[in-house]
Structure formats: C-alpha cells, structure tokens
Design an enzyme around this catalytic site. Structure first.
Site, mmCIF file in Angstrom:
data_model
loop_
_atom_site.group_PDB
_atom_site.id
_atom_site.type_symbol
_atom_site.label_atom_id
_atom_site.label_comp_id
_atom_site.label_asym_id
_atom_site.label_seq_id
_atom_site.Cartn_x
_atom_site.Cartn_y
_atom_site.Cartn_z
ATOM 1 N N GLY A 1 71.469 -24.454 0.604
ATOM 2 C CA GLY A 1 70.845 -24.080 -0.529
ATOM 3 C C GLY A 1 71.855 -24.861 -1.973
ATOM 4 O O GLY A 1 72.592 -23.760 -2.641
ATOM 5 N N GLN A 2 72.664 -25.436 -1.539
ATOM 6 C CA GLN A 2 73.756 -26.080 -2.455
ATOM 7 C C GLN A 2 73.123 -26.650 -3.914
ATOM 8 O O GLN A 2 72.881 -28.052 -3.028
ATOM 9 C CB GLN A 2 75.105 -26.662 -1.839
ATOM 10 C CG GLN A 2 75.737 -27.042 -2.564
ATOM 11 C CD GLN A 2 77.224 -27.727 -2.209
ATOM 12 O OE1 GLN A 2 76.856 -27.523 -0.881
ATOM 13 N NE2 GLN A 2 78.357 -27.659 -2.704
ATOM 14 N N VAL B 1 74.993 -26.792 -7.321
ATOM 15 C CA VAL B 1 76.507 -27.506 -7.233
ATOM 16 C C VAL B 1 76.976 -28.270 -6.405
ATOM 17 O O VAL B 1 77.348 -27.649 -5.578
ATOM 18 C CB VAL B 1 76.810 -26.960 -8.370
ATOM 19 C CG1 VAL B 1 78.020 -27.599 -9.278
ATOM 20 C CG2 VAL B 1 75.643 -26.334 -9.736
ATOM 21 N N HIS C 1 81.898 -23.597 -4.336
ATOM 22 C CA HIS C 1 81.765 -22.503 -5.003
ATOM 23 C C HIS C 1 81.389 -21.702 -3.751
ATOM 24 O O HIS C 1 80.834 -21.844 -3.428
ATOM 25 C CB HIS C 1 80.884 -22.989 -6.195
ATOM 26 C CG HIS C 1 79.833 -23.201 -5.833
ATOM 27 N ND1 HIS C 1 79.416 -24.182 -5.624
ATOM 28 C CD2 HIS C 1 78.748 -22.574 -5.046
ATOM 29 C CE1 HIS C 1 78.355 -24.635 -5.144
ATOM 30 N NE2 HIS C 1 77.150 -23.151 -5.441
ATOM 31 N N HIS D 1 80.458 -17.179 -3.883
ATOM 32 C CA HIS D 1 80.028 -16.802 -4.532
ATOM 33 C C HIS D 1 79.873 -15.226 -3.904
ATOM 34 O O HIS D 1 80.651 -14.761 -2.706
ATOM 35 C CB HIS D 1 78.178 -16.616 -4.304
ATOM 36 C CG HIS D 1 77.273 -17.378 -5.096
ATOM 37 N ND1 HIS D 1 76.613 -17.446 -5.930
ATOM 38 C CD2 HIS D 1 77.628 -18.910 -4.022
ATOM 39 C CE1 HIS D 1 75.999 -18.706 -5.941
ATOM 40 N NE2 HIS D 1 75.898 -19.450 -4.928
HETATM 41 P P1 AMP Z 1 74.552 -22.336 -6.010
HETATM 42 O O1 AMP Z 1 72.979 -22.941 -5.568
HETATM 43 O O2 AMP Z 1 75.183 -21.825 -4.086
HETATM 44 O O3 AMP Z 1 74.651 -24.624 -5.610
HETATM 45 O O4 AMP Z 1 74.584 -22.548 -6.946
HETATM 46 C C1 AMP Z 1 74.926 -22.535 -8.357
HETATM 47 C C2 AMP Z 1 75.121 -21.546 -9.160
HETATM 48 O O5 AMP Z 1 75.874 -22.428 -10.469
HETATM 49 C C3 AMP Z 1 73.942 -21.120 -9.128
HETATM 50 O O6 AMP Z 1 74.263 -19.254 -9.308
HETATM 51 C C4 AMP Z 1 73.989 -21.427 -10.849
HETATM 52 O O7 AMP Z 1 73.573 -20.171 -11.467
HETATM 53 C C5 AMP Z 1 75.482 -21.228 -11.541
HETATM 54 N N1 AMP Z 1 75.973 -22.182 -12.357
HETATM 55 C C6 AMP Z 1 75.189 -22.980 -12.704
HETATM 56 N N2 AMP Z 1 75.526 -23.379 -13.938
HETATM 57 C C7 AMP Z 1 76.540 -22.567 -14.511
HETATM 58 C C8 AMP Z 1 76.983 -22.889 -15.715
HETATM 59 N N3 AMP Z 1 76.843 -23.039 -16.514
HETATM 60 N N4 AMP Z 1 78.164 -20.814 -15.136
HETATM 61 C C9 AMP Z 1 77.847 -20.764 -14.890
HETATM 62 N N5 AMP Z 1 77.345 -20.659 -13.599
HETATM 63 C C10 AMP Z 1 76.481 -21.716 -13.441
#
Ligand code: AMP
Length: 141
Positions: A93-94, A96, A100, A102
């Site tokens: 589910g990554q 980005v 990171h 959560h």
């Molecule tokens: P994941 O699915 O674990 O990769 O989570 C990526 C997270 O990054 C998601 O919860 C998004 O809402 C968050 N996200 C993406 N872009 C931004 C941003 N510019 N500022 C804050 N959060 C972000």
C-alpha cells in the site's frame, strides 16, 4: 535512493506542510488526507524508499522520533491510543516511495478496526511454522 520525492520537496520547503517536528535527520508533518485529527507522517529527511534501505543510525533516529511523537499526537488531540503503521513496499500500500510512518490517533467508537481486520488469516501447521521461522533466521545471515 531516488534524489527527490514529494516528501523531500516538503522538507525543502518547496511544498507547504503543517510541520510538527524537525531535527537533523527526521521530519514530521500532518497527512494532507487525515484519517483522524492529528494524523501525522514521520519521515527520514533523505528519500530512502524502503525500511531495509535505512542506515542503522537513521533507523534509530526515526524510531525515536516516532516514539516521541506518538505520545505528543495523542496528547494534542486527546486520543487514548493510536495506530502506528508503515506501508513497506507498493504491494503493502506504499504510494510515496519515501519511508514514512503513519501515526493515526484512535478514539473510542471511531469505527476503524484493528490491522487484523485487513486479512483473512492463514492456517499454518507446525512444520510450516518451523520452516518459515528457520527461513527468516537464515535470511538474516
Ligand atoms: P502511503 O499510502 O503509506 O504511501 O501514504 C502516503 C500518504 O501521504 C497519504 O496518506 C497521503 O495523504 C500523504 N500525502 C501525500 N502527499 C502529501 C502532502 N503533500 N502533504 C501531506 N501528506 C501527503
């Protein structure tokens, strides 16, 4: 390691964020799509993609920041608990490609389930448990 991600652009101030913590190696800011008030992301400043990519000292710094912030986030939003989770890899589910954590505050009656609810579970017999444990031990050497 990629040179730039959306999160390095946040660290560099090119993209605005609601910053909640910063030190030499780690950074934390509010998730733009919060699952609960105070939903926070904690990252290494450098764009390591996977947990396994983190040098030990950065992993230690990140762990310390997550630990410290989980309490601060709960206190700030008056939450009795929080889900602390990391999607390590695309199939998990990554979205980005920059490590990171959560921190999602949890509240009584918030309607969300425990992580166990994500899976149907598997039945493994004694041999399978022994084998997979051995394989994991071997994979570390
Ligand atoms: P994941 O699915 O674990 O990769 O989570 C990526 C997270 O990054 C998601 O919860 C998004 O809402 C968050 N996200 C993406 N872009 C931004 C941003 N510019 N500022 C804050 N959060 C972000």
């Amino acid at each position: 390691m990629s040179e730039e991600t959306i999160f390095t652009r946040i660290v560099d101030g090119e993209i605005p964020s609601y910053t909640v913590y910063e030190d030499e190696t780690t950074y934390a800011f509010l998730d733009a799509n919060p699952l609960a008030p105070g939903h926070t992301l904690v990252i290494p400043k450098r764009p390591y993609e996977r947990l396994a990519d983190l040098p030990a000292d950065v992993a230690a710094d990140l762990g310390a920041t997550v630990s410290q912030l989980a309490t601060a986030v709960e206190d700030a939003v008056d939450a009795p608990a929080s889900l602390v989770a990391l999607h390590d890899g695309e199939e998990a589910g990554q979205e980005v490609p920059h490590v990171h954590w959560h921190i999602v505050p949890r509240f009584p009656g918030d309607g969300a389930a425990a992580v166990h609810a994500m899976f149907d579970g598997v039945d493994l017999d004694e041999d399978e448990m022994l084998n997979v444990a051995e394989d994991i031990r071997d994979a570390q050497s």
